[in-house]
Design an enzyme around this catalytic site. Structure first.
Site, PDB file in Angstrom:
ATOM      1  N   HIS A   1       7.969  21.958   3.880  1.00  0.00           N
ATOM      2  CA  HIS A   1       8.244  21.439   2.445  1.00  0.00           C
ATOM      3  C   HIS A   1       7.177  20.611   2.635  1.00  0.00           C
ATOM      4  O   HIS A   1       6.898  19.695   2.789  1.00  0.00           O
ATOM      5  CB  HIS A   1       9.105  21.155   1.743  1.00  0.00           C
ATOM      6  CG  HIS A   1      10.504  22.442   1.918  1.00  0.00           C
ATOM      7  ND1 HIS A   1      10.556  23.506   1.099  1.00  0.00           N
ATOM      8  CD2 HIS A   1      11.260  22.782   3.238  1.00  0.00           C
ATOM      9  CE1 HIS A   1      11.131  23.681   1.149  1.00  0.00           C
ATOM     10  NE2 HIS A   1      12.142  23.984   3.071  1.00  0.00           N
TER      11      HIS A   1
ATOM     12  N   ASP B   1      16.690  31.289   9.002  1.00  0.00           N
ATOM     13  CA  ASP B   1      15.721  30.519   8.443  1.00  0.00           C
ATOM     14  C   ASP B   1      14.439  31.311   8.752  1.00  0.00           C
ATOM     15  O   ASP B   1      13.757  30.867   9.617  1.00  0.00           O
ATOM     16  CB  ASP B   1      16.118  29.257   9.387  1.00  0.00           C
ATOM     17  CG  ASP B   1      15.216  27.840   8.183  1.00  0.00           C
ATOM     18  OD1 ASP B   1      14.251  28.280   7.169  1.00  0.00           O
ATOM     19  OD2 ASP B   1      14.992  26.361   7.952  1.00  0.00           O
TER      20      ASP B   1
END
Length: 389
Positions: free
Chosen positions: A142, A276
């Site tokens: 992220h 994911d």
């Protein structure tokens, strides 16, 4: 809407038990009954599938597929592409997942999710907002520049979005969100997951008591189990009210660690399979971008240039095969981890993850070697494997 038909000639797993010599009857997109094959009405259309019939897989963390990332194109077309890309791998219900991004992109993704729900996009279950309220210390892939604490406006936006989405799950870190906000989100029907956090066991327990009920990708991007501090990983296993996602690709978590976690997990919460998955699923892409950074596909993994794992190059049937063949789990339990348990984790087991009267006719036909034969969503066939010539 689909007509009335029966699937025959297969061993049927209903989410709990296996049935031999039975037929699965579907009417108007729902499971109507499971009957002995000899008891089928003479006028019903029968389809002999052979192999096995199992409930469709439920994936609560899917970042992309079919060459598309939700972050790059937060619109209904992208949601349709992502759902369509995962169907050939047995996933019949999924949460398109938005990785930490700007407020504008987040708002666009929510609007797209609301539109997809209205349009009844096949396979669309709701949204998973993974961030931006995380811990920079455990950011993973992220963008740290976009990670920030939750504000009153953020909380209000999430609660308003929940009213228009079938399911809304959000991953937060206690470093960026206090327990009072978690309590408010959970009261509004939002599934709160703890992840990307360096928090300890005591704080995780307090957040679970406030309403958090899931942990995002167990062992990855979180504080680990230590002798004096169990960390978030230990809390996920120890606290019975928490379910925990697991990326079962042999890269994110070692098989031995998975076995230890499975043996130690306290219930009723379960460890559930998640992919994911990124844009690569269903494509031959060798790289793609996320928040302006290139992610490289190599040797079964997806990584930033510095080697940081960035999501997974994984589909759900591959995760099931890994759990069964490498970890050594019974097939029935591996299937539950991909269907019933994730459905339970997000409050959808009344209609997903099992076969019973009135549940969704989301069905996967598997060969005996765990190949995907056909897939139905709401009784409509959305995929059929092409037999080799």
């Amino acid at each position: 809407m689909s007509d009335r038909f029966a699937l025959t000639g297969a061993r049927i797993f209903d989410g709990d038990d296996w049935h031999e010599g039975a037929a699965l009857v579907v009417r108007d997109g729902l499971v109507e009954a499971m009957l002995p094959q000899g008891a089928l009405p003479g006028d019903i259309r029968a389809i002999d599938t052979g192999g096995m019939l199992v409930p469709g897989f439920v994936d609560i963390q899917v970042n992309g597929g079919g060459g598309v990332m939700l972050n790059d194109h937060p619109d209904v077309a992208s949601i349709e592409t992502i759902c369509r890309a995962h169907a050939p791998f047995g996933t019949t219900a999924l949460l398109p997942t938005l990785i930490t991004d700007t407020p504008a992109i987040t708002a666009a993704a929510i609007a797209a999710g609301e539109a997809a729900a209205l349009q009844k996009v096949p396979g669309f279950l709701g949204l998973h907002l993974e961030g931006p309220h995380l811990s920079i210390a455990r950011k993973g892939a992220h963008d740290p520049a976009l990670i920030r604490p939750m504000t009153d406006a953020d909380q209000a936006m999430l609660i308003a979005a929940r009213d228009k989405l079938p399911v809304l799950l959000t991953t937060i870190a206690p470093e960026s969100v206090d327990a009072a906000r978690v309590r408010a989100l959970a009261k509004a029907g939002i599934i709160v997951s703890l992840g990307h956090s360096d928090t300890g066991h005591a704080t995780a327990k307090a957040f679970a008591e406030a309403g958090a009920s899931v942990v995002t990708h167990l062992f990855n991007a979180m504080s680990q189990i230590g002798n004096r501090e169990p960390g978030l990983a230990g809390a996920a296993v120890d606290i019975g009210t928490l379910s925990a996602g697991l990326i079962a690709d042999g890269i994110h978590v070692h098989p031995a660690t998975i076995r230890i976690a499975l043996d130690a997990k306290q219930g009723p919460g379960r460890i559930v399979l998640v992919t994911d998955a990124m844009a690569t699923i269903g494509t031959d892409m060798s790289s793609f971008t996320l928040n302006g950074r290139t992610i490289y596909r190599k040797d079964g993994s997806l990584r930033l240039a510095d080697g940081t794992l960035a999501g997974a190059d994984l589909d759900m049937i591959s995760a099931i095969r890994f759990m069964h063949r490498t970890v050594g789990l019974e097939l029935s339990e591996a299937l539950r981890m991909a269907s019933l348990y994730p459905a339970q984790a997000i409050g959808q087991s009344h209609r997903l993850g099992r076969f019973a009267n009135g549940t969704a006719a989301d069905i996967v036909a598997l060969s005996d070697d765990l190949g995907i034969g056909s897939v139905w969503i709401g009784g409509d066939k959305v995929f059929e494997a092409v037999a080799p010539r």
